[in-house]
Design a protein around this motif. Structure first.
Motif, PDB file in Angstrom:
ATOM      1  N   LYS A 145       7.377  -1.494   4.956  1.00 19.07           N
ATOM      2  CA  LYS A 145       6.016  -1.804   4.520  1.00 19.07           C
ATOM      3  C   LYS A 145       5.760  -1.279   3.104  1.00 19.07           C
ATOM      4  O   LYS A 145       6.408  -0.323   2.655  1.00 19.07           O
ATOM      5  CB  LYS A 145       4.987  -1.235   5.510  1.00 19.07           C
ATOM      6  CG  LYS A 145       4.935   0.273   5.605  1.00 19.07           C
ATOM      7  CD  LYS A 145       3.789   0.678   6.531  1.00 19.07           C
ATOM      8  CE  LYS A 145       3.375   2.126   6.320  1.00 19.07           C
ATOM      9  NZ  LYS A 145       4.377   3.120   6.603  1.00 19.07           N
ATOM     10  N   ALA A 146       4.826  -1.919   2.435  1.00 22.75           N
ATOM     11  CA  ALA A 146       4.515  -1.556   1.051  1.00 22.75           C
ATOM     12  C   ALA A 146       4.052  -0.110   0.990  1.00 22.75           C
ATOM     13  O   ALA A 146       3.301   0.349   1.842  1.00 22.75           O
ATOM     14  CB  ALA A 146       3.445  -2.475   0.504  1.00 22.75           C
ATOM     15  N   GLY A 147       4.535   0.600  -0.005  1.00 19.27           N
ATOM     16  CA  GLY A 147       4.133   1.990  -0.178  1.00 19.27           C
ATOM     17  C   GLY A 147       4.841   2.950   0.751  1.00 19.27           C
ATOM     18  O   GLY A 147       4.606   4.152   0.709  1.00 19.27           O
ATOM     19  N   GLY A 148       5.728   2.413   1.601  1.00 20.90           N
ATOM     20  CA  GLY A 148       6.440   3.259   2.560  1.00 20.90           C
ATOM     21  C   GLY A 148       7.582   4.022   1.905  1.00 20.90           C
ATOM     22  O   GLY A 148       7.982   3.750   0.770  1.00 20.90           O
ATOM     23  N   LEU A 149       8.083   4.997   2.654  1.00 24.48           N
ATOM     24  CA  LEU A 149       9.227   5.773   2.184  1.00 24.48           C
ATOM     25  C   LEU A 149      10.251   5.749   3.315  1.00 24.48           C
ATOM     26  O   LEU A 149      10.108   6.456   4.312  1.00 24.48           O
ATOM     27  CB  LEU A 149       8.779   7.206   1.856  1.00 24.48           C
ATOM     28  CG  LEU A 149       9.797   8.241   1.392  1.00 24.48           C
ATOM     29  CD1 LEU A 149      10.737   7.658   0.354  1.00 24.48           C
ATOM     30  CD2 LEU A 149       9.090   9.435   0.805  1.00 24.48           C
TER      31      LEU A 149
END
Lengths: 334, 275
Positions: A30-34
């Motif tokens: 997901k976007a912004g995930g690490l």
């Protein structure tokens, strides 16, 4: 509200000759995930990362970056930041020139490059080292330059290939926490590859365990640790005892082994009689190696208090049960 | 005791190396210089004004001037393809690359005459367009290219291998095109290999005798390079002139070496080149 899109890997395979490095992998980040790609060497994790970057082209499947089909998009056009295991800094350029390289390529005016490089030097805590050459820096400093260089072009996606594995233990620990904090600051979708489960647990909010080109399991660190889906994951994430019991393989974490001086009274609990073979006192915990009556050995990790209460000595007879264990059929192929 | 022994062995080895270098390289050069000085100023001036000598010098510089850039470009392409690409027949190409080193230059000359002569496979085609190859400048350039072909590729290949692909990949992830990557990242990393290869190519190109001799037809003042000129005047017992011309040729080689040293000092990283 429109949901932001991260990375989407659809049924992607990559072969090198006869060797299948990545085998029909599906993955959503997901976007912004690490996220961490975790696995032993040869598990395909680095290849998968390079496929996302566009440094390799897939034999089949589709890769979407921020919702756009990028399967056959050139590396140059993907707007990614990539950090290499051995830094891959440009040896003949200063730290400033290294960090500003991507901006120079994009023909950003000199003044703006200088300002941006100053900001980044601040961000990676290397102020004052801008005019040095890579060979004048320590390993940890070089890796931070590499990170600043990757971040300079404000990538949509940041990819790191075993970023800390070439560094010594203390520097590695510092950089892990630093990367975590950095991600909270910049919030770019980040994927890093590691073979170190501790590193993955510490940094990532999403772990993807890979084995033999396939995804073995994915989830949050807690899910992976507490509910390993396969014997492979169980063995790969943290130390584990593998016991044979009739037609089953039983996996018990050393800290889930319960040692008592007399047989437990509750009926139905599986109990083994064992002899203390070796005691390793690490200070914060005590590792006790036990030898079961049937010859198998079992490792138990006890807290200092537990150990003090039991007052174990080598050769002593004890009884063991487990707080938690997982069993798989004996013929389960890892 | 042991240390004393070690030092004496070191001393012995250094002495042997210096004596060998002296006898094989420095003394011959010195002997040439002494001979020319002894011959007197007159001979030097006379040689200098000899039209045939002048045309030989110009032709030497011209052939080298064409062959060296062509071999540099070709050498770089070859090195890159052989190191960075895997294709069937790669090993064969590697072996063939060394052929110019192992075949005698005279044989090279004969092969080229056969191929590019009036009745040769390629010669026929050029003949139809009235382009003379053999016994003319194009033939001499061909021979020079052939004998000095592998230097750049051979010098660059190990360095390219050692440098690896990570920096090039890094440049690409940062948005650099293939061309930008080559000029901004690859070339700075291999520049000493390129320079050294170019110098060796140049030295060989200027000094080549055998192959060029076969291809030139040895027409005085027209298709004579310096080595050919020297041989001719020497066999005509004009030894003074031969030595003076030899000194010029040797000097051309020395100039390239000095140039290389100067360049590496100027960029301040000459010590990094491994050889």
């Amino acid at each position: 509200m429109e949901q932001e899109l991260g990375i989407s890997v659809k049924n992607v395979s990559k072969r090198f000759g006869d060797f299948v490095a990545v085998d029909r992998v599906n993955l959503e980040i997901k976007a912004g995930g690490l996220a961490a790609l975790l696995g032993p060497s040869g598990s395909g994790k680095s290849t998968l990362l390079r496929l996302i970057a566009g440094l390799e082209l897939p034999d089949e499947g589709q890769i979407l970056l921020t919702g756009k089909d990028s399967t056959y998009e050139q590396v140059q056009d993907r707007n990614i930041g990539f950090v290499f295991q051995h830094y891959a800094l440009f040896k003949h350029m200063t730290v400033r020139e290294n960090i500003g390289f991507g901006l120079r390529i994009r023909r950003v005016p000199h003044k703006q490059i200088k300002a941006r490089v100053d900001d980044l030097l601040e961000l990676v805590q290397l102020r004052g080292l801008g005019d040095r050459y890579p060979h004048q820096l320590s390993g940890g400093q070089r890796q931070r330059v590499a990170l600043a260089r990757a971040l300079a072009v404000e990538p949509k996606i940041l990819l790191l290939d075993e970023p800390f594995s070439a560094l010594d233990a203390q520097v590695r620990k510092d950089l892990r926490q630093w990367l975590r904090r950095l991600h909270e600051e910049v919030h770019v979708t980040t994927v890093f590859v590691t073979h170190d489960q501790e590193e993955a647990m510490e940094i990532a909010d999403h772990i993807v365990v890979m084995n033999k080109g396939k995804i073995e399991q994915e989830g949050t660190p807690a899910q992976i640790y507490d509910h390993p889906a396969t014997p492979f994951v169980m063995q790969f994430i943290g130390p584990v005892n593998v016991m044979h019991r009739q037609k089953e393989q039983v996996f018990i974490r050393p800290q889930d082994v319960v040692v008592t001086l007399s047989p437990p009274t509750e009926p139905g609990t599986f109990t083994d009689r064992a002899r203390v073979k070796r005691i390793i006192n690490l200070g914060w915990e005590v590792q006790v190696e036990l030898s079961l009556d049937d010859g198998q050995s079992l490792m138990a990790h006890l807290s200092r208090e537990q150990f003090a209460d039991l007052a174990l000595t080598v050769g002593q007879v004890v009884y063991t049960t487990s707080k938690d264990e997982r069993s798989f059929p004996l013929d389960y192929v890892i | 005791m042991v240390k004393g022994k070690k030092i004496s062995i070191e001393f012995l080895l250094i002495t042997i190396a210096l004596l060998f270098l002296g006898a094989m390289i420095y003394m011959p050069l010195l002997a040439l210089l002494a001979e020319v000085v002894q011959g007197g100023w007159d001979v030097i001036v006379k040689t200098w004004h000899d039209r045939n000598f002048q045309s030989a010098v110009l032709l030497t510089i011209l052939t080298a001037g064409i062959a060296v850039p062509l071999n540099t470009i070709f050498g770089l392409c070859t090195a890159w393809v052989l190191v960075r690409q895997r294709f069937p027949g790669r090993a064969l190409v590697m072996t063939i690359l060394d052929l110019p080193f192992s075949i005698s230059p005279v044989v090279v000359g004969l092969m080229l005459v056969l191929l590019y002569g009036k009745h040769g496979w390629l010669g026929q085609i050029f003949d139809r367009f009235n382009i003379p190859i053999v016994f003319n400048l194009p033939g001499m350039v061909l021979a020079t290219i052939f004998v000095s072909l592998p230097f750049v590729a051979r010098e660059v290949m190990p360095i390219l291998e050692e440098v690896g692909t990570a920096e090039e990949e890094a440049a690409k992830t940062l948005g650099a095109s293939g061309w930008q990557t080559f000029w901004l990242v690859t070339v700075p990393n291999i520049k000493w290999g390129i320079l050294y290869g170019v110098l060796l190519t140049n030295a060989r190109a200027m000094g080549e005798f055998g192959a060029v001799s076969v291809l030139s037809g040895n027409i005085l003042g027209k298709t004579q390079t310096l080595p050919l000129f020297i041989e001719e005047v020497y066999t005509n017992y004009q030894t003074g002139e031969a030595f003076a011309a030899s000194l010029v040729l040797a000097m051309l080689a020395l100039v390239t070496l000095v140039l290389k040293e100067w360049l590496s000092q100027k960029t301040g990283s000459g010590h990094r080149r491994i050889h």
